[in-house]
Scaffold this active site. Structure first.
Site, short mmCIF file in Angstrom:
data_model
loop_
_atom_site.label_atom_id
_atom_site.label_comp_id
_atom_site.label_asym_id
_atom_site.label_seq_id
_atom_site.Cartn_x
_atom_site.Cartn_y
_atom_site.Cartn_z
N LYS A 279 0.83 -1.19 0.00
CA LYS A 279 0.00 0.00 0.00
C LYS A 279 0.87 1.25 0.00
O LYS A 279 2.00 1.21 0.46
CB LYS A 279 -0.87 0.03 1.27
CG LYS A 279 -1.98 -0.98 1.32
CD LYS A 279 -2.78 -0.83 2.61
CE LYS A 279 -3.91 -1.83 2.71
NZ LYS A 279 -4.96 -1.65 1.69
N ARG A 353 -10.28 -11.37 1.92
CA ARG A 353 -11.15 -12.38 1.32
C ARG A 353 -10.48 -13.75 1.27
O ARG A 353 -11.15 -14.77 1.24
CB ARG A 353 -11.60 -11.91 -0.08
CG ARG A 353 -10.47 -11.71 -1.05
CD ARG A 353 -10.89 -10.88 -2.26
NE ARG A 353 -11.10 -9.47 -1.91
CZ ARG A 353 -11.52 -8.56 -2.78
NH1 ARG A 353 -11.77 -8.91 -4.04
NH2 ARG A 353 -11.67 -7.31 -2.41
N1 BES Z 1 -8.06 -3.82 4.50
C1 BES Z 1 -8.25 -3.39 3.17
C2 BES Z 1 -9.54 -2.58 2.97
C3 BES Z 1 -9.65 -1.28 3.72
C4 BES Z 1 -9.30 -0.09 3.12
C5 BES Z 1 -10.16 -1.26 4.99
C6 BES Z 1 -9.45 1.10 3.81
C7 BES Z 1 -10.30 -0.08 5.67
C8 BES Z 1 -9.94 1.11 5.09
C9 BES Z 1 -8.30 -4.59 2.24
O1 BES Z 1 -7.51 -5.66 2.60
C10 BES Z 1 -7.81 -4.11 0.91
O2 BES Z 1 -6.67 -3.78 0.82
N2 BES Z 1 -8.69 -4.12 -0.08
C11 BES Z 1 -8.35 -3.71 -1.38
C12 BES Z 1 -8.94 -4.69 -2.33
C13 BES Z 1 -8.53 -4.49 -3.76
C14 BES Z 1 -7.04 -4.63 -3.88
C15 BES Z 1 -9.25 -5.50 -4.61
C16 BES Z 1 -8.92 -2.31 -1.61
O3 BES Z 1 -10.02 -2.03 -1.15
O4 BES Z 1 -8.24 -1.50 -2.22
MN MN Z 2 -5.51 -5.42 1.88
#
Ligand code: BES
Ligand code: MN
Ligand code: ZN
Length: 499
Positions: A279, A353
């Site tokens: 990230k 997931r």
């Molecule tokens: N934990 C994150 C989602 C999240 C983002 C929670 C902001 C709380 C605040 C999750 O694991 C994630 O990174 N999701 C990705 C999925 C995508 C790569 C398909 C996302 O939402 O960008």
């Molecule tokens: Mn994630």
């Protein structure tokens, strides 16, 4: 803070502050406020008549009693328009007023059953909402601060009820509110703890502590047992981390039957760096709370053990870090989940997931009757609904509606989002059974569609709390940091099924 109930007259109660309320666009005061007003020589009605007190929702006026009452101050909280009154407004106003009094070093508070008798609110309901509002709204997280703070924790809230006949209901409401709020605050603690403290092993320690009162059973699967069970997706996520993953199973048995009436499943990523698909660094610290779903499920189980409904609940919390390293999974890798389905990794940041795939698949394999999962699953859900509504997705309308209803009762808002097989094309893989991520569009939905692949026909609801697990400001009974959403929804939901 201690919360208790007492048969007394508000005008004769000793406390640092007494709380009363008033409503917008009316000068008529309720009995409690009128009695205090009279003892204070009519100052409250005068302030209302001259427009100094407008009674807007959560507007707070604090008066010194200067010896006119046994209490030192009177806090008057506006409740907005009388015909808009809800239980959540009572909860919210109590949260705001208690937090302000706490900041002003006023540590013992007396309060009547605000709102009781209006909008179908019983004294018991009001007492529960007041207890929740006070305990949630004054929550402090000071575990890691060594400097002396400017104010201490509120000491005592006494709910005053002059009618002895109403006391049993009031104290029942108070007890239930305390259990729900303490569970919510436990979930907040877990979310607020940094990831170097709240590791998967510490998640286990928190769960173990709840087991001590004898009403819950726990078992914890270690990595080798996960491997035996075929949890390749969870183990894939865990591979990049130095912290050992844990799979926590908590069981509450409220009936003779061996069956699980309801499975609660919570995402327990104690830190989500994104893994190899790392990230951006800005805001990454928030991802210490990526176990908020697991925390909510653990805390809800603790509350259920205290409330003792006649129903069987099993909680499943897969917990691990998501870290990049030489051992970490990489985009393009293929993992095999517990149900034999193969998953092509498009991004290692869609890890929630993956761990849920194995947890849901495991619950299904054990033959549970219904499933509710909770996860900070997608940034897309946060974009869609902001920090007010969580998203709900399901394969069974009756169950989904029940969860949403339980949320309304708790003041934890949940908005139903669609599911449809046509979204599934986004997840088609050329090399495996399914991809772990689709394109940019409808990301919260494709996340839910992915989870559905591990559910078969079990009635199921998925709650995405990515937008609601944190608050960036003080609001009603929320403070900055973890919100503890949706602990109270889960508990209400289980109670509603038990009845
Ligand atoms: N934990 C994150 C989602 C999240 C983002 C929670 C902001 C709380 C605040 C999750 O694991 C994630 O990174 N999701 C990705 C999925 C995508 C790569 C398909 C996302 O939402 O960008
Ligand atoms: Mn994630
Ligand atoms: Zn995550």
């Amino acid at each position: 803070m201690e919360v208790n109930t007492k048969v007394d007259k508000l005008t004769e109660t000793k406390a640092d502050a007494i709380v009363v309320c008033c409503f917008e666009e009316t000068t008529s005061l309720d009995n409690n406020t009128a009695a205090i007003d009279e003892a204070m020589g009519g100052v409250i009605s005068q302030l209302i008549n001259t427009g100094s007190i407008k009674s807007k929702l959560n507007e707070i006026t604090i008066l010194h009693t200067l010896g006119k009452l046994p209490a030192d101050r009177v806090a008057i909280v506006g409740m907005g328009k009388a015909d808009k009154l809800t239980l959540d407004r009572v909860r919210g106003a109590t949260g705001e007023v208690c937090r302000l009094l706490q900041k002003k070093n006023l540590y013992t508070i007396a309060i009547p059953t605000l709102g009781a008798g209006m909008a179908d609110i019983t004294p018991g309901d009001a007492a529960q909402a007041i207890t929740e509002g006070a305990l949630l709204g004054t929550y402090l997280f000071r575990q890691h601060q060594t400097k002396k703070a400017e104010y201490d924790e509120l000491k005592e809230l006494t709910i005053i009820e002059p009618d002895t006949g109403k006391i049993p209901g009031v104290s029942r409401g108070c007890d239930k509110g305390r259990i729900l709020a303490e569970a919510t605050n436990l979930a907040r603690d877990m979310v607020n703890e940094p990831s170097n403290y709240m590791t998967p092993s510490r998640m286990v320690a928190v769960a173990n502590k709840l087991v001590e009162d004898g009403r819950l059973e726990i078992s914890v699967l270690e990595a080798d047992q996960m491997a035996e069970l075929g949890m390749g997706a969870l183990l894939g996520v865990a591979r990049g981390s130095q912290e050992p993953p844990k799979f926590i199973i908590l069981r509450y048995q409220g009936t003779e039957s061996k069956e699980t009436d309801i499975a609660l499943v919570g995402k327990g990523i104690t830190f989500d760096s994104g893994g190899i698909s790392i990230k951006p660094s800005e805001g990454m610290g928030e991802m210490k709370g990526d176990m908020a779903g697991g925390a909510a499920v653990i805390a809800a189980m603790g509350a259920l053990a205290r409330l003792k409904p006649k129903i069987n609940v099993t909680a499943f919390i897969p917990t691990t870090e998501n870290m990049p390293s030489g051992k970490a999974i990489k985009p393009g890798d293929i993992l095999t989940a517990i149900n034999g389905k193969t998953i092509e990794i498009i991004t290692t940041d869609a890890e929630g997931r993956l761990i849920l795939a194995d947890a849901l698949g495991y619950a299904v394999k054990l033959g549970v009757k219904r499933i509710v999962d909770v996860a900070t699953l997608t940034g897309a859900c946060r974009v869609a609904l902001g920090d007010i509504y969580s998203g709900a997705f399901g394969n069974n309308q009756e169950l989904t509606s029940k969860v949403i209803e339980a949320g309304i009762q708790a003041g934890e808002l949940i908005w139903q989002m669609p599911m449809h097989e046509d979204y599934q094309t986004q997840l088609e893989s050329d090399v495996a059974d399914i991809k772990n991520a689709g394109n940019r569009w409808g990301g919260a939905i494709t996340g839910a569609q992915f989870l559905a692949e591990f559910i078969d026909d079990t009635p199921w609801v998925h709650i995405d709390i990515a937008g609601t697990f944190l608050s960036d400001k003080e609001r009603k009974y929320l403070v900055k940091g973890g919100t503890g959403v949706p602990v109270r929804t889960l508990v209400n939901f289980v109670l509603s099924l038990a009845n």
